[in-house]
Design a protein around this motif. Structure first.
Motif, PDB file in Angstrom:
ATOM      1  N   LYS A  77      32.836  22.355  46.842  1.00  0.00           N
ATOM      2  CA  LYS A  77      32.332  21.911  48.150  1.00  0.00           C
ATOM      3  C   LYS A  77      30.827  21.615  48.057  1.00  0.00           C
ATOM      4  O   LYS A  77      30.318  20.697  48.682  1.00  0.00           O
ATOM      5  CB  LYS A  77      32.564  22.988  49.223  1.00  0.00           C
ATOM      6  N   LEU A 109      31.028  24.166  57.528  1.00  0.00           N
ATOM      7  CA  LEU A 109      31.942  25.053  56.803  1.00  0.00           C
ATOM      8  C   LEU A 109      31.163  26.216  56.179  1.00  0.00           C
ATOM      9  O   LEU A 109      31.561  27.376  56.277  1.00  0.00           O
ATOM     10  CB  LEU A 109      32.661  24.248  55.717  1.00  0.00           C
ATOM     11  N   PHE A 110      30.018  25.858  55.549  1.00  0.00           N
ATOM     12  CA  PHE A 110      29.223  26.910  54.906  1.00  0.00           C
ATOM     13  C   PHE A 110      28.728  27.933  55.933  1.00  0.00           C
ATOM     14  O   PHE A 110      28.834  29.139  55.734  1.00  0.00           O
ATOM     15  CB  PHE A 110      28.024  26.304  54.163  1.00  0.00           C
ATOM     16  N   GLU A 152      30.510  18.240  46.575  1.00  0.00           N
ATOM     17  CA  GLU A 152      30.817  17.226  47.592  1.00  0.00           C
ATOM     18  C   GLU A 152      29.664  17.058  48.572  1.00  0.00           C
ATOM     19  O   GLU A 152      29.315  15.946  48.952  1.00  0.00           O
ATOM     20  CB  GLU A 152      32.065  17.624  48.401  1.00  0.00           C
ATOM     21  N   PHE A 153      29.089  18.184  48.980  1.00  0.00           N
ATOM     22  CA  PHE A 153      27.969  18.139  49.919  1.00  0.00           C
ATOM     23  C   PHE A 153      26.828  17.330  49.314  1.00  0.00           C
ATOM     24  O   PHE A 153      26.254  16.456  49.957  1.00  0.00           O
ATOM     25  CB  PHE A 153      27.497  19.559  50.247  1.00  0.00           C
ATOM     26  N   LYS A 163      28.585  14.472  51.584  1.00  0.00           N
ATOM     27  CA  LYS A 163      29.450  14.934  52.686  1.00  0.00           C
ATOM     28  C   LYS A 163      28.728  16.024  53.483  1.00  0.00           C
ATOM     29  O   LYS A 163      29.032  17.214  53.389  1.00  0.00           O
ATOM     30  CB  LYS A 163      30.753  15.481  52.096  1.00  0.00           C
ATOM     31  N   LYS A 164      27.737  15.558  54.261  1.00  0.00           N
ATOM     32  CA  LYS A 164      26.826  16.501  54.925  1.00  0.00           C
ATOM     33  C   LYS A 164      27.522  17.375  55.979  1.00  0.00           C
ATOM     34  O   LYS A 164      27.028  18.444  56.331  1.00  0.00           O
ATOM     35  CB  LYS A 164      25.661  15.753  55.586  1.00  0.00           C
ATOM     36  N   GLY A 165      28.646  16.901  56.450  1.00  0.00           N
ATOM     37  CA  GLY A 165      29.382  17.665  57.481  1.00  0.00           C
ATOM     38  C   GLY A 165      29.816  19.043  56.997  1.00  0.00           C
ATOM     39  O   GLY A 165      30.105  19.937  57.797  1.00  0.00           O
ATOM     40  N   LEU A 166      29.834  19.223  55.673  1.00  0.00           N
ATOM     41  CA  LEU A 166      30.278  20.508  55.125  1.00  0.00           C
ATOM     42  C   LEU A 166      29.366  21.664  55.487  1.00  0.00           C
ATOM     43  O   LEU A 166      29.739  22.827  55.344  1.00  0.00           O
ATOM     44  CB  LEU A 166      30.399  20.403  53.604  1.00  0.00           C
ATOM     45  N   GLU A 203      31.499  30.161  57.035  1.00  0.00           N
ATOM     46  CA  GLU A 203      31.829  31.178  56.034  1.00  0.00           C
ATOM     47  C   GLU A 203      30.811  32.315  56.034  1.00  0.00           C
ATOM     48  O   GLU A 203      31.173  33.486  55.942  1.00  0.00           O
ATOM     49  CB  GLU A 203      31.870  30.544  54.627  1.00  0.00           C
TER      50      GLU A 203
END
Ligand code: ADP
Ligand code: MG
Length: 481
Positions: free
Chosen positions: A439, A453-454, A442-443, A447-450, A457
């Motif tokens: 991830k 998610l971080f 990807e970031f 994929k800044k939307g992640l 978490e």
């Protein structure tokens, strides 16, 4: 063609509200609901010869209270009248009521429907006594009579023929129930019959000004039934007229099993009640002092609070909910003394707090939370010391269980304080980033939307204690390459 557009419904409601006085309107017997049959009675109620009634001052006060809350003009010179008719549960053979001089005249009740805000015009509010109850289903051969209710004070609130849809009537009765409870003159319980409604309904061609022939539907013991009965009547009348039929003036009853109405009797001509002034009761004059005393005892009314709370920038939904019951509006007003975060108060009250009150079957005034304590909890969230979800699921129940403990103390004891020290938060962040290297790649590829998610978490593994603002900042720095 849709024929409904051709017609306009005209509705006038008569609402009887039982006043919450301790004793009856003209005697000292208990006015409480229920009791063993014929235990709340006296020779006065049973109309024994030689007895004399006496007017209950509290009932007069309550009627005036309702009149003032409905913007009525208060009649200064009052007397009662006898309304003569025979009925087995009416031992005197007449009901004491007010005929030509209702204690409150005119006025209005403000309502809101989806379509508009309206002021429903009142004709009058008058005082009268209730009748007893005939009970037909105890004995096969006899009708039994219970006089406990005989003489209980009622106000009858009569509107002008001023409503035009079942929805308006629904809102009107809702508002009346709210008002009587708000000012404490009636418990508003329709199932027990403390609030009863008769609906008068007619139709006319749109644009007509003359009133059509009306029917009166009795026995409406819930607000839902008021709406259903009127909907049914409007449909029935339109269909009848469209078929070339003629509406007859009738008294009808509502059948809640089928949501329909049926005729009980035709009203060929007006009843002759042979009214005359009640000779056993002295007329009474209301002084300006008495009226102004009642006026100053009135609480702020829902209408007024609605405007006041709307001006605080709250949504229409919030305001409506906050003004739904006096205990709710009072709790909101109290909390406003300790915090100006009005939106947060509304969210707390209409969210977690209301849910708790619901579960505990209490209301805001009895749930055992001080307004100041709610404001303290709101401040903890505002200051980032705890997050909302922890505050509502952990701190709120703990504070209600231990009302003398400060929310901050509870948060500290239960180790719930949010951690905003960068070192601590960083440890959680490292753990998360190590756990999901793909991830992170990807970031970094865009994929800044992640980031969400971080942060999620981090919140999860810190059990909600990591300050999300700090976590986001640190994450952004860390992932900058
Ligand atoms: P009644 O003598 O039959 O009790 P009132 O004139 O006292 O009739 O009115 C009783 C209620 O019926 C009031 O609320 C009034 O607004 C309403 N009302 C009167 N005429 C009509 C009508 N044609 N259509 C609908 N409602 C009406
Ligand atoms: Mg009537």
């Amino acid at each position: 063609m849709n024929v409904h557009g051709k017609y306009e419904a005209v509705i006038g409601l008569e609402v009887h509200a039982q006043l919450q006085t301790l004793s009856k309107l003209f005697s000292g017997d208990s006015a409480a609901f229920g009791g063993d049959p014929n235990t709340h009675i006296s020779p006065i109620i049973l109309a024994h010869p030689g007895t004399l009634p006496k007017t209950n001052k509290k009932a007069v006060e309550y009627a005036i209270k309702m009149g003032l809350a409905c913007h009525c003009e208060i009649e200064r010179y009052n007397y009662f009248a006898r309304k003569n008719y025979f009925y087995p549960d009416l031992p005197k053979g007449y009901q004491v009521s007010q005929h030509t001089t209702p204690i409150c005249k005119g006025g209005y009740v403000a309502i809101r429907t989806k379509a508009a805000e309206r002021k429903i015009q009142l004709n009058r509010i008058h005082l009268e006594e209730d009748a007893g109850k005939s009970i037909h289903d105890i004995d096969e051969n006899y009708t039994c009579v219970d006089f406990n209710r005989a003489g209980v004070p009622l106000i009858e609130i009569v509107t002008e023929p001023d409503m035009h849809s079942a929805e308006e009537a629904f809102q009107y009765v809702t508002e009346i129930r709210k008002l009587v409870r708000w000012i404490g003159v009636c418990d508003g319980n329709m199932e027990e019959g403390s609030l009863r409604c008769d609906a008068n309904v007619s139709i006319r061609l749109k644009g007509e000004t003359a009133l059509g022939t009306k029917v009166e539907v009795k026995n409406l013991n819930s607000i839902r039934n008021v709406k259903k009965a009127i909907e049914y009547e409007i449909e029935r009348m339109i269909a009848l007229v469209e078929e070339g039929g003629k509406i007859t003036q009738q008294t009808r009853s509502f059948d809640a099993e089928t949501d329909t109405t049926f005729a009980i009797r035709d009203k060929e001509e007006a009843n002759d009640y042979r009214y005359f002034a009640e000779p056993d009761l002295t007329p009474f004059r209301l002084t300006e002092e008495f009226i102004s005393g009642i006026k100053s005892s009135l609480p702020a009314l829902p209408e007024e609070l609605y405007l006041k709370y709307s001006a605080l920038g709250l949504s229409e939904y919030d305001v409506q909910q906050l003004c739904d019951e006096k205990s709710t509006a009072d709790f909101f007003a109290d909390t406003c003394k300790y915090t100006h975060n009005y939106k947060a108060i509304a969210n707390w009250m209409l969210g977690p707090l209301r849910q708790m009150a619901h579960e505990k079957k209490t209301s805001f005034d009895t749930i055992g939370l001080e307004a100041k304590t709610l404001a303290d909890i709101i401040a903890l969230v505002e200051e980032g010391k705890v997050n909302f979800s922890i505050a509502s699921t952990k701190i709120l129940p703990a504070v209600i269980d231990r009302p003398t403990t400060f929310p901050l103390q509870i948060a500290t004891e239960l180790n719930l304080l949010q951690v905003s020290k960068p070192d601590d938060v960083e440890a959680w962040i490292n753990e998360v980033l190590n756990k999901m290297p793909e991830k992170v790649v990807e970031f970094k590829k865009g994929k800044k939307g992640l980031i969400g998610l971080f942060v999620g978490e981090v919140k999860r593994i810190s059990k909600g204690k990591a300050d999300p603002k700090i976590a986001t900042q640190l994450l952004e720095e860390k992932l900058k390459n």
